[in-house]
Design an enzyme around this catalytic site. Structure first.
Site, PDB file in Angstrom:
ATOM      1  N   ASP A 210       0.936  -1.336  -0.055  1.00  0.00           N
ATOM      2  CA  ASP A 210       0.176  -0.063   0.050  1.00  0.00           C
ATOM      3  C   ASP A 210       0.877   1.217  -0.100  1.00  0.00           C
ATOM      4  O   ASP A 210       2.030   1.154  -0.089  1.00  0.00           O
ATOM      5  CB  ASP A 210      -0.879   0.029   1.063  1.00  0.00           C
ATOM      6  N   HIS A 284      -2.803   3.209  -4.804  1.00  0.00           N
ATOM      7  CA  HIS A 284      -2.267   2.566  -3.545  1.00  0.00           C
ATOM      8  C   HIS A 284      -0.744   2.137  -3.594  1.00  0.00           C
ATOM      9  O   HIS A 284      -0.138   1.266  -2.869  1.00  0.00           O
ATOM     10  CB  HIS A 284      -3.137   1.380  -2.813  1.00  0.00           C
ATOM     11  N   GLU A 360      -9.910   2.599  -5.361  1.00  0.00           N
ATOM     12  CA  GLU A 360      -9.553   3.748  -5.006  1.00  0.00           C
ATOM     13  C   GLU A 360      -8.493   4.416  -5.824  1.00  0.00           C
ATOM     14  O   GLU A 360      -7.372   5.105  -5.367  1.00  0.00           O
ATOM     15  CB  GLU A 360      -9.203   3.965  -3.624  1.00  0.00           C
TER      16      GLU A 360
END
Ligand code: ACM
Length: 640
Positions: A210, A284, A360
C-alpha cells in the site's frame, strides 16, 4: 462389620459422586459458528486423566491430533497417547478420528460428524480439514478453561452428550489482514491464523502493499523492501499526521522475507488456511513508486517518499491525489515490473487466486499525463475508467500466464471487465450483484457489514475511525443478496484494515466479537442464525477469550444514542441497546450513574443547563456496559 459399613459408606459416596448432576447437564451448548444439526443428549462424557486418541490415518489426521493433544495436555494435564491405523482399531480410545473410506455426501470436503456418547467421542470426516473442524467444535464443548495456557487442576473435563452433523455454507471464509498500513511480524501473523481457525475461517487475505509499505521481499526488485518497507513512526490519528521532516528516521515498518512467507504458507496450510496475497495496484502504490520512481507518469516522483500517515488524498465523489500514488498505465516498464513481482508471488503462494487491488485509484495525475493521452488515442480508450480497464486487462494476462486466477476490488468493473476475473465487492453489495449478473465469481465484503476496522460503538468512546459497524449489523451480513445466482458467490470476508491499528491487542479488539458474527454468516445455514441465541453464545465465548487472553470489545453492551431531527422541539435524547434485557441508568448532574439512578424508560429531555449525559447499562444489579460521558452539545451536532 466395621469393614462392611465402610464398604457401604464408600459405595454410597462413590455412587453419589457419579450420580451428581454434571455441571454440563442442561447447560446450553455454545458452538460458534452454529452447526448445521446438533442434538444434545442428557449427561456427559468425562475425559479420563490418561487417554488414547485413535486415528484411522494418523498421518493425514496430524493437524487435528496436534491441536487436541496440545489443548488437552496444556490446560487439562491429560496424558495423551496416539494410536493409528487398522491394527490399533480395537484398542480402547476415548477419542476416535476417522477418515471415511467412502465419501459421506452430506458433509462435503470440510464437514464432519461429531458424536459424544457415554463411552467416548468420535469424529468422522471425508477430509483432514473436516476432522480439524470437528476438533474445533469439540474444544468448544469442553469447559472454557480448555483455553488456558496453564494447567487447571481439579476440574471435571467433560463434554455434553451430543450428535453433530456440520458443514459450511461457503467455501470462502476469509479475513483480510492489512500488514501494509502497520506491519505485523511473522509470529503475530501465526497467532492471528490460530485465532481465525477457532471459528473455522479458512482464508487469510494478506494485504501486502500500500502507500505506507511494501511488505514482501521480491528478489528481482530489492528496493521495494530496502526503501518501500519503511516510513516514519507516528502515533495519533492516521491521515492527519504532520509531514515527516527530511531528518526524521525512516525505520518504522518491516517486511517478510521469502523464507518467512514459505513458513507462513506452511503454517497456515497445516491449519487448513489458504493465504491469498494482495498487491494493490495501480492505485495505493506509493511505496512501490518511492522505491522505483520510473513507475510513475508524474515528473518529480523521484522526490516521493513512503507515506507515514500524512494526508495526501482528497476523499469525495471524485478522488483527488495530492501526491501521485498510481502506477503509470502507459509505461511498458510498469508491466515488466508487474511481471517480475507476480512471477515471484505466484511461486510463493500455492492458492489459486492472486488479488491485484484496483480500488480507489485517483486518476487526476493520469489526466495530466501526455503519455496517458497518447495511450488513450492508440487504444481508443474513452475515459479514465477505460484506461484503468486497459491496465487490468494487461495485468490479468500476466496473472494468467503464472497459472493464477485474477481477483480485484469492485472498481475493476468500471471500465469493463474481461471474462474470468473475480470481483471482491466492498462498496456495499452492488458491485458483487453487477459482477455476478455478468457471470463473474464474487466474494462479498461490504464495508457496511464486514469492515471490522470500523468502530463497533459510539465514536465518543471508541478509538476514532470514520464510520461504525455495530455487532448487530455485522450479524445481518448475508453474502447472497436477493436475485443473485448463489453459485457465483464464493463466500465473504471480514476485512481488517490497519490504518488506525498499531498493535496486535487492538487488532484482536477490533476483530472480536464481530469476527464471530461474520464466521457464523459464512459457515452456518441462514435459517440457523438467531441474534438472541448468538448473543448468548458470544457471552460464553467472552469467557473463553478471557482465559485465552485474547482481547475483545464489549461495545455490544453499550447504549446507542439515536439521533433525532433538527426540527424536534423540544430537543430529546433517545437511547437503545443492541441486546435485550439490559437497563440503562443515566445522570445529567455529571456524577457516575449506577443502578440506584434513574432508569431509562423513554426519550429524555435534558435539563436546561445540563452539559453532560452519563449512561451505563446493567443486567440486573451488574454493570455490563462502559460508563459513557456524552456532551449534550455533541448530540445536538448529530441532529439530522
Ligand atoms: C477498500 O476498502 N479500499 C477496498
Amino acid at each position: 462389620m466395621k469393614n462392611l459399613l465402610l464398604l457401604i459408606c464408600c459405595s454410597i459416596a462413590t455412587s453419589l459422586l457419579y450420580s451428581q448432576p454434571s455441571p454440563h447437564a442442561g447447560k446450553r451448548i455454545a458452538i460458534i459458528p452454529e452447526p448445521v444439526s446438533l442434538k444434545q443428549g442428557s449427561g456427559s462424557f468425562l475425559l479420563p486423566a490418561r487417554l488414547t486418541i485413535w486415528a484411522s490415518d494418523e498421518k493425514a489426521s496430524r493437524s487435528a491430533i496436534r491441536l487436541l493433544q496440545h489443548k488437552l495436555s496444556t490446560a487439562a494435564g491429560i496424558r495423551v497417547e496416539v494410536a493409528g491405523g487398522i491394527a490399533a482399531a480395537n484398542r480402547p480410545a476415548a477419542i476416535k478420528l476417522a477418515l471415511n473410506a467412502s465419501p459421506d455426501e452430506t458433509i462435503g470436503q470440510e464437514g464432519y460428524r461429531l458424536s459424544v456418547t457415554g463411552s467416548g467421542i468420535s469424529i468422522a470426516a471425508n477430509q483432514p480439514a473436516g476432522l480439524y473442524y470437528g476438533v474445533q467444535s469439540l474444544l468448544q464443548l469442553l469447559p472454557e478453561q480448555i483455553e488456558s495456557a496453564q494447567l487447571i487442576k481439579d476440574l471435571q473435563w467433560e463434554a455434553p452428550l451430543v450428535e453433530i452433523v456440520d458443514y459450511p455454507r461457503f467455501g470462502w471464509r476469509g479475513v483480510l489482514l492489512d500488514v501494509a498500513r502497520h506491519f505485523f511480524t511473522k509470529e503475530e501473523v501465526r497467532d492471528f491464523i490460530d485465532d481465525m481457525t477457532r471459528y473455522k475461517y479458512n482464508l487469510l487475505h494478506f494485504h501486502l502493499s500500500d502507500d505506507q509499505g511494501w511488505r514482501i521481499e521480491i528478489k528481482a526488485l530489492p528496493k521495494l523492501t530496502e526503501t518501500g518497507a519503511w516510513n516514519v513512526k507516528k502515533q495519533g490519528y492516521f491521515g492527519t499526521f504532520s509531514k515527516p521532516l527530511p531528518n526524521e528516521p525512516r525505520n518504522y515498518g518491516g517486511f517478510y522475507t521469502q523464507e518467512d512467507i514459505k513458513e507462513l504458507v506452511a503454517y497456515a496450510k497445516e491449519r487448513f488456511v489458504n493465504i491469498m496475497p494482495e498487491i494493490d495496484v495501480p492505485g495505493h502504490s506509493l511505496a512501490a513508486i518511492a522505491s522505483y520512481p520510473e513507475l510513475s507518469c508524474t515528473p518529480g516522483a523521484n522526490q516521493y517518499k513512503v507515506n507515514s500517515g500524512e494526508n495526501f488524498m482528497k476523499w469525495g465523489p471524485k478522488l483527488t491525489a495530492l501526491v501521485d500514488n498510481t502506477l503509470c498505465p502507459a509505461n511498458e516498464k510498469v508491466y515488466v515490473f508487474l511481471d517480475k513481482v507476480f512471477s515471484e508471488i505466484a511461486a510463493l503462494f500455492p492458492f489459486d487466486y492472486i488479488h491485484v487491488g484496483g480500488d480507489e485509484c485517483a486518476k487526476n495525475f493520469w489526466e495530466q499525463s501526455a503519455e496517458v493521452r497518447s495511450l488513450m488515442q492508440k487504444e481508443k480508450l474513452k475515459n479514465m475508467e477505460e484506461v484503468q480497464a486497459y491496465f487490468e486487462r494487461r495485468l490479468q494476462k500476466i496473472i494468467a500466464a503464472k497459472g493464477k486466477k485474477f481477483m480485484g476490488w469492485d472498481e475493476i468493473l468500471e471500465g469493463g471487465l474481461a471474462p474470468g476475473a473475480a470481483v471482491m465487492s466492498w462498496r456495499g453489495v452492488k458491485g458483487g450483484i453487477q459482477a455476478a449478473k455478468l457471470g463473474h465469481e464474487v466474494v462479498m465484503t461490504p464495508s457496511t457489514h464486514t469492515y471490522v476496522d470500523l468502530m463497533q460503538g459510539d465514536p465518543i468512546i471508541e478509538p476514532r475511525v470514520y464510520a461504525s459497524v455495530l455487532l448487530k449489523t455485522s450479524y445481518q451480513f448475508d453474502p447472497v443478496p436477493a436475485g443473485v445466482d448463489a453459485r457465483l458467490i464464493k463466500g465473504g470476508q471480514a476485512n481488517l484494515w490497519t490504518e488506525q491499528i498499531y498493535n496486535t491487542r487492538h487488532l484482536q479488539y477490533m476483530l472480536w466479537p464481530r469476527g464471530l458474527s461474520i464466521a457464523e454468516s459464512l459457515w452456518s445455514p441462514r435459517e440457523k442464525k438467531s441474534w438472541d441465541g448468538f448473543i448468548d453464545k458470544v457471552e460464553r465465548h467472552f469467557k473463553r477469550f478471557d482465559i485465552a487472553e485474547i482481547k475483545y470489545s464489549r461495545a455490544m453492551y453499550d447504549p446507542i444514542f439515536v439521533s433525532g431531527k433538527k426540527t424536534d422541539n423540544p430537543f430529546k435524547i433517545a437511547l437503545e441497546t443492541q441486546i435485550d434485557g439490559l437497563d440503562i441508568y443515566y445522570s445529567f448532574d455529571n456524577s457516575f450513574p449506577d443502578h440506584f439512578y434513574p432508569r431509562y424508560a423513554g426519550p429524555l429531555i435534558p435539563p436546561k443547563d445540563a452539559v453532560m449525559l452519563k449512561v451505563i447499562t446493567y443486567r440486573g444489579k451488574t454493570p455490563v456496559g462502559r460508563m459513557i460521558a456524552m456532551p449534550i452539545d455533541e448530540l445536538k451536532k448529530r441532529l439530522r
